[in-house]
Design a protein around this motif. Structure first.
Motif, short mmCIF file in Angstrom:
data_model
loop_
_atom_site.label_atom_id
_atom_site.label_comp_id
_atom_site.label_asym_id
_atom_site.label_seq_id
_atom_site.Cartn_x
_atom_site.Cartn_y
_atom_site.Cartn_z
N LYS A 1 0.90 -3.17 8.76
CA LYS A 1 0.44 -1.78 8.65
C LYS A 1 -0.42 -1.66 7.39
CE LYS A 1 4.57 -0.38 6.07
NZ LYS A 1 5.73 0.53 6.01
N GLU A 2 -1.16 -0.58 7.29
CA GLU A 2 -1.99 -0.37 6.11
C GLU A 2 -1.10 -0.20 4.88
OE1 GLU A 2 -4.91 2.64 6.45
OE2 GLU A 2 -5.91 1.73 8.18
N ALA A 3 -1.45 -0.93 3.83
CA ALA A 3 -0.66 -0.89 2.60
C ALA A 3 -1.05 0.31 1.75
CB ALA A 3 -0.85 -2.18 1.80
N VAL A 4 -0.11 0.76 0.94
CA VAL A 4 -0.38 1.87 0.02
C VAL A 4 -1.30 1.38 -1.10
CG1 VAL A 4 0.70 3.57 -1.52
CG2 VAL A 4 1.89 2.80 0.55
N TYR A 5 -2.26 2.23 -1.49
CA TYR A 5 -3.22 1.91 -2.56
C TYR A 5 -4.02 0.65 -2.26
CZ TYR A 5 -0.08 5.14 -4.98
OH TYR A 5 0.70 6.21 -5.32
N ALA A 6 -4.37 0.46 -0.99
CA ALA A 6 -5.16 -0.71 -0.59
C ALA A 6 -6.35 -0.22 0.23
CB ALA A 6 -4.31 -1.68 0.22
N PRO A 7 -7.42 -1.04 0.34
CA PRO A 7 -8.57 -0.64 1.16
C PRO A 7 -8.14 -0.37 2.59
CG PRO A 7 -9.09 -2.59 -0.16
CD PRO A 7 -7.62 -2.35 -0.31
N SER A 8 -8.61 0.76 3.12
CA SER A 8 -8.26 1.12 4.49
C SER A 8 -9.06 0.26 5.47
CB SER A 8 -8.55 2.60 4.74
OG SER A 8 -9.93 2.88 4.50
N MET A 9 -8.60 0.24 6.69
CA MET A 9 -9.25 -0.54 7.73
C MET A 9 -10.68 -0.03 7.95
SD MET A 9 -8.36 -3.04 9.99
CE MET A 9 -6.61 -2.81 10.29
N ASP A 10 -11.65 -0.93 7.95
CA ASP A 10 -13.03 -0.53 8.22
C ASP A 10 -13.58 -1.29 9.41
OD1 ASP A 10 -13.64 -3.08 7.30
OD2 ASP A 10 -14.06 -2.38 5.28
N ASP A 11 -14.88 -1.12 9.64
CA ASP A 11 -15.49 -1.71 10.84
C ASP A 11 -15.61 -3.23 10.76
OD1 ASP A 11 -15.76 0.82 11.85
OD2 ASP A 11 -17.81 1.10 11.12
N GLU A 12 -15.37 -3.82 9.60
CA GLU A 12 -15.49 -5.27 9.47
C GLU A 12 -14.30 -6.00 10.07
OE1 GLU A 12 -18.29 -5.99 8.62
OE2 GLU A 12 -18.98 -4.29 7.44
N PHE A 13 -13.21 -5.27 10.34
CA PHE A 13 -12.01 -5.87 10.92
C PHE A 13 -11.48 -4.95 12.02
CE2 PHE A 13 -12.16 -6.91 6.40
CZ PHE A 13 -12.15 -8.29 6.43
N SER A 14 -10.73 -5.55 12.92
CA SER A 14 -9.97 -4.78 13.90
C SER A 14 -8.60 -5.44 14.06
CB SER A 14 -10.71 -4.71 15.24
OG SER A 14 -11.00 -6.01 15.73
N TYR A 15 -7.59 -4.61 14.20
CA TYR A 15 -6.21 -5.10 14.22
C TYR A 15 -5.52 -4.69 15.51
CZ TYR A 15 -1.24 -5.40 13.16
OH TYR A 15 0.10 -5.68 13.21
N GLN A 16 -4.78 -5.63 16.08
CA GLN A 16 -3.99 -5.33 17.28
C GLN A 16 -2.87 -6.36 17.42
OE1 GLN A 16 -6.19 -5.28 20.95
NE2 GLN A 16 -4.51 -4.37 22.12
N ASP A 17 -1.65 -5.85 17.57
CA ASP A 17 -0.49 -6.68 17.88
C ASP A 17 -0.31 -7.84 16.89
OD1 ASP A 17 1.78 -7.32 19.31
OD2 ASP A 17 0.70 -8.61 20.72
N GLY A 18 -0.44 -7.53 15.59
CA GLY A 18 -0.21 -8.54 14.57
C GLY A 18 -1.38 -9.46 14.30
N LYS A 19 -2.47 -9.30 15.03
CA LYS A 19 -3.62 -10.20 14.90
C LYS A 19 -4.83 -9.45 14.35
CE LYS A 19 -2.00 -13.20 18.62
NZ LYS A 19 -2.32 -13.86 19.90
#
Length: 259
Positions: free
Chosen positions: A135-153
């Motif tokens: 999951k997104e960590a506290v005080y960390a860069p949020s998910m952007d268009d350079e990555f995509s996350y699904q089912d642990g991958k």
């Protein structure tokens, strides 16, 4: 006239006349050299003066242009009706378009930041599968268009050279009901390639706990530089997810692009 009278040669020139001639010639040479130096110095002065005048004229033209621009931005002024404001405003927009890239480069040079790099940091999310969930960590860069996350991958959407890392905290002491011959707790980081088998990138092996603590908390850290392409998938696998500790800051996964 007596033929026996001896012939007397003409009298020598006076020494004073020769000295005067040399002095006169020396004065002429000094005068010529002085004239040449004076001409050169005057030429340099004139050149500098012309350059300065050119700069002043250029500054004056810039000042006049700014005055015109100011009047055009205030249509209520009577003088604005006498100006070609459309042309002046178009020139101003062209200057802005030309200087914007320069200002950006200067700003990047001063800050030392060439361009934003792809960065992501995720925290462990409790689950029961061998492929760890995040999951997104506290005080960390949020998910952007350079990555995509699904089912642990984590899927890479921007190819480049990345440093990938993960830390997994776990209980080193096995539960009493588990057989003693079980393999030690291990962490694996895999690269999943389309139409190919998973490729092992990193592996870490823990040790069995010997203390009297119920958990005997330990951690395994993995990290390396790897060249990734768009569409590559990275995930972290463990031998026993029930032993993973998900307390804040203990288990995480991330990567960042190297310049």
């Amino acid at each position: 006239m007596d033929s026996s009278e001896s012939y007397s040669p003409s009298a020598p020139r006076p020494a004073g006349r020769t000295v005067t001639m040399k002095t006169f010639l020396s004065l002429i040479v000094v005068f010529v050299i002085t004239q040449l130096l004076g001409t050169v110095l005057f030429g340099l002065y004139l050149h500098m003066k012309l350059d300065k005048m050119g700069e002043e004229i250029s500054l004056r033209e810039d000042f006049v242009f700014l005055k015109k621009l100011q009047k055009c931005r205030k249509p209520q002024d009577a003088d604005a009706s006498l100006l070609d404001c459309t042309k002046i405003l178009n020139i101003f927009r062209e200057l802005q378009a030309q200087t914007s890239p320069i200002k950006e480069e200067v700003s990047r040079a001063l800050t030392g930041d060439k361009k934003p790099s792809a960065t992501i940091h995720l925290a462990g999310l409790r689950g029961s599968r061998k492929v760890l969930q995040w999951k997104e960590a506290v005080y960390a860069p949020s998910m952007d268009d350079e990555f995509s996350y699904q089912d642990g991958k984590l899927t890479i959407n921007k190819g480049g050279r990345y440093y990938i890392y993960s830390q997994v905290a776990f209980c080193a002491k096995q539960e009493q009901h588990l057989p003693k011959q079980m393999p030690p707790f291990s962490v694996y980081m895999y690269l999943n390639l389309p139409s190919e088998s998973d490729r092992l990138l990193l592996k870490g092996v823990g040790t069995h706990g010997n203390s009297d603590d119920l958990c005997d908390l330990q951690s395994i850290y993995l990290g390396r530089v790897v060249e990734l392409q768009k569409g590559h998938v990275i995930f972290v696998n463990v031998t026993d997810s029930s032993r993973v500790n998900y307390d804040h800051g203990n288990t995480y996964f991330g990567m960042f692009e190297l310049s």
